[in-house]
Design an enzyme around this catalytic site. Structure first.
Site, short mmCIF file in Angstrom:
data_model
loop_
_atom_site.label_atom_id
_atom_site.label_comp_id
_atom_site.label_asym_id
_atom_site.label_seq_id
_atom_site.Cartn_x
_atom_site.Cartn_y
_atom_site.Cartn_z
N LYS A 76 0.86 -1.18 0.00
CA LYS A 76 0.00 0.00 0.00
C LYS A 76 0.90 1.24 0.00
CE LYS A 76 -3.90 1.99 2.61
NZ LYS A 76 -4.82 1.77 3.74
N SER A 151 -9.67 1.81 2.70
CA SER A 151 -8.78 2.58 1.85
C SER A 151 -7.73 1.73 1.14
CB SER A 151 -8.09 3.66 2.68
OG SER A 151 -7.28 3.08 3.69
N SER A 175 -9.97 -0.58 6.91
CA SER A 175 -9.40 -0.50 5.56
C SER A 175 -8.66 -1.73 5.06
CB SER A 175 -8.47 0.70 5.46
OG SER A 175 -9.24 1.86 5.33
N1 GLN Z 1 -13.39 4.21 6.20
C1 GLN Z 1 -12.71 4.63 7.38
C2 GLN Z 1 -12.29 6.08 7.26
O1 GLN Z 1 -12.51 6.62 6.26
C3 GLN Z 1 -11.52 3.75 7.66
C4 GLN Z 1 -10.34 4.03 6.84
C5 GLN Z 1 -9.16 3.22 7.25
O2 GLN Z 1 -9.27 2.20 7.92
N2 GLN Z 1 -7.98 3.70 6.89
O3 GLN Z 1 -11.75 6.65 8.14
#
Ligand code: GLN
Length: 483
Positions: A76, A151, A175
């Site tokens: 990532k 994400s 995410s």
């Molecule tokens: N969807 C969540 C957010 O937008 C989690 C994102 C994540 O785990 N990085 O904060």
């Protein structure tokens, strides 16, 4: 060759059926051919990959062994990689080449993993759909009109499309688990402190945790083995011995107590997903597990608490991107204030700006007690609910997401509707617990995930349950048409 799992690759390399160099070339060619449809990579590292593959082949020829020696993976794009652009999905860091490797990258590289590239992601890991990336949305290989989740959506799409056997991700509120669920993968968020955050660009430091995305629990065990461990450079890393995760896969599920929280099956849940979750429960019962109905009474407060705490920490973490030291700098600033203002306005996308504003507001004098402090209290109540539940059960099971992958653009005008999709995943981050998502079936041709949560440092238990389930089901073996 692209269908092979990490475990199969390790066997193939050990038996000299193919070399890491051959495998790497095959996958790079596949990425070149298919990724234009998906947009799952931000940067490809072909030269580095071939160099690492040759080095891994040489190490094997010298008698070295290891499950990751010569295994191609992706990272990532928020894990710093020496000399390689590390963008975090943001224009702000479009020109940033990391001067060092994140601990996770260094450990996996030392184990012989081959880095094929850096995967696309929501900007600064803020999002659940991979639509907020500066480099464009990622498509779900199961249906190119739909999001892959986020994400870590680039990692998920690439692994689901068989461009890679496995990839790293990070999970601040879901995410890893949510994109795993939406693309038919197995993804594990470890216990907070299990995997080093050093060199992992921070979103919300008290919630962020790196972990593996792969097609099987067996492969997650292999990748986690290479990532986990104490790191003196991360002050929240925990000095706890790392068990042999692959050795934990073969435990019997006889008598395993599975808690099913009643709050997970409320109205927001797609009834077709509820049905698939019940089927997966029956499957685990056949393997000897015992179901107990439990309650997590404070779960309803999780989304508001998370969407105060995460932006608050983000607003603080992102203050370092000021156009002075690194990252995007505006042209011809009039003075220092203009430099800060325009660099940040130009470098950050709308979702990141929204979170910085919310976070700065929640932390400001006069509102701190009303928002941030309250949210921290809710966080403790949520943790206490889990501690009570784990007195009675060994794991907690439920859906990973309330809905399958939505259409690209469908939630653009309503950020809160996307935040609501995190309802099942964020509690594990607030409590610091490990969680895993594994494939459990399909709705309208789109994958559905079942989530398992365990007490602190019981990653091995999660992997064991998922592996036993995968020995008896074939959802995880299905691959998207066209890939
Ligand atoms: N969807 C969540 C957010 O937008 C989690 C994102 C994540 O785990 N990085 O904060």
């Amino acid at each position: 060759m692209h269908q092979l799992t990490l475990a199969e690759i390790a066997r193939g390399l050990a038996d000299k059926k193919f070399s890491s160099e051959e495998l790497t070339k095959t996958l790079l060619a596949r990425i070149a051919q298919l990724d234009p449809q998906l947009n799952s990579f931000i940067t490809l590292t072909e030269d580095l990959a071939l160099e690492q593959a040759k080095a891994a082949d040489a190490r094997r020829a010298n008698g070295e062994t290891g499950a990751l020696l010569g295994a191609p993976i992706g990272h990532k794009d928020l894990f710093c990689t020496l000399g390689v652009r590390t963008s975090c999905g943001s224009k702000m860091l479009d020109n940033f080449k990391a001067p060092y490797d994140a601990t996770v990258v260094a450990k996996l590289t030392a184990a012989g993993a081959v880095t094929l590239g850096k995967t696309n992601m929501d900007e600064f890991a803020m999002g659940s759909a991979n639509e907020s990336s500066y480099y464009g949305a990622v498509k779900n290989p199961w249906n190119l009109e739909h999001v892959p989740g986020g994400s870590s959506g680039g990692s998920a799409a690439a692994v689901a499309a068989r461009l890679l056997p496995a990839a790293t991700g990070t999970d601040t509120g879901g995410s890893i688990r949510q994109p795993a669920a939406l693309t038919n993968l197995t993804g594990l968020k470890p216990t907070y402190g299990r995997v080093s955050r050093w060199g992992m660009i921070a979103y919300a430091s008290s919630l962020d945790q790196g972990g593996p995305l792969a097609r099987t629990a067996e492969d997650c065990a292999i990748l986690l083995q290479g990532m986990a461990g104490f790191d003196p450079q991360d002050s929240t890393s925990i000095d706890e011995p790392v068990p042999d995760y692959s050795a934990s896969l073969n435990g019997s599920l006889q008598g395993l107590r599975i808690g099913v929280p009643k709050e997970y099956f409320s109205e927001g849940l797609d009834p077709r997903i509820a049905q698939l979750i019940h089927t997966s429960i029956q499957e685990l019962e056949k393997l000897g597990a015992v179901i107990k109905h439990i309650s997590l009474p404070n779960m309803q407060h999780a989304i508001p608490a998370y969407y105060v705490i995460a932006p608050a920490e983000a607003s603080s973490n992102l203050s370092r991107f000021d156009g002075v030291r690194f990252g995007h700098r505006c042209e011809d600033p009039k003075d220092l204030t203009d430099l800060y203002k325009r660099s940040r306005a130009e470098g950050f996308g709308p979702e990141v700006q929204r979170r910085i504003l919310v976070g700065a507001y929640a932390l400001s004098a006069g509102y701190y007690d009303a928002y941030y402090l309250q949210a921290q209290k809710i966080r403790r109540l949520i943790k206490n609910d889990f501690m009570t539940a784990f007195n009675e059960v060994d794991i907690i099971l439920g859906p990973t997401t309330p809905n399958p992958a939505w259409k690209i653009g469908a939630k653009n005008s309503d950020p809160v509707s996307a935040y609501l999709e995190d309802v099942y995943t964020i509690t594990a981050n607030l409590a610091g617990l490990p969680g895993l998502s594994m494939p459990a079936g399909f709705v309208d041709g789109l994958p559905v995930g079942v989530q398992l949560l365990a007490p602190y440092f019981q990653e091995g238990r999660l992997l064991n349950v998922a592996h036993q389930y995968q020995l008896n089901t074939d959802w995880h073996l299905r691959s998207p048409a066209g890939f």
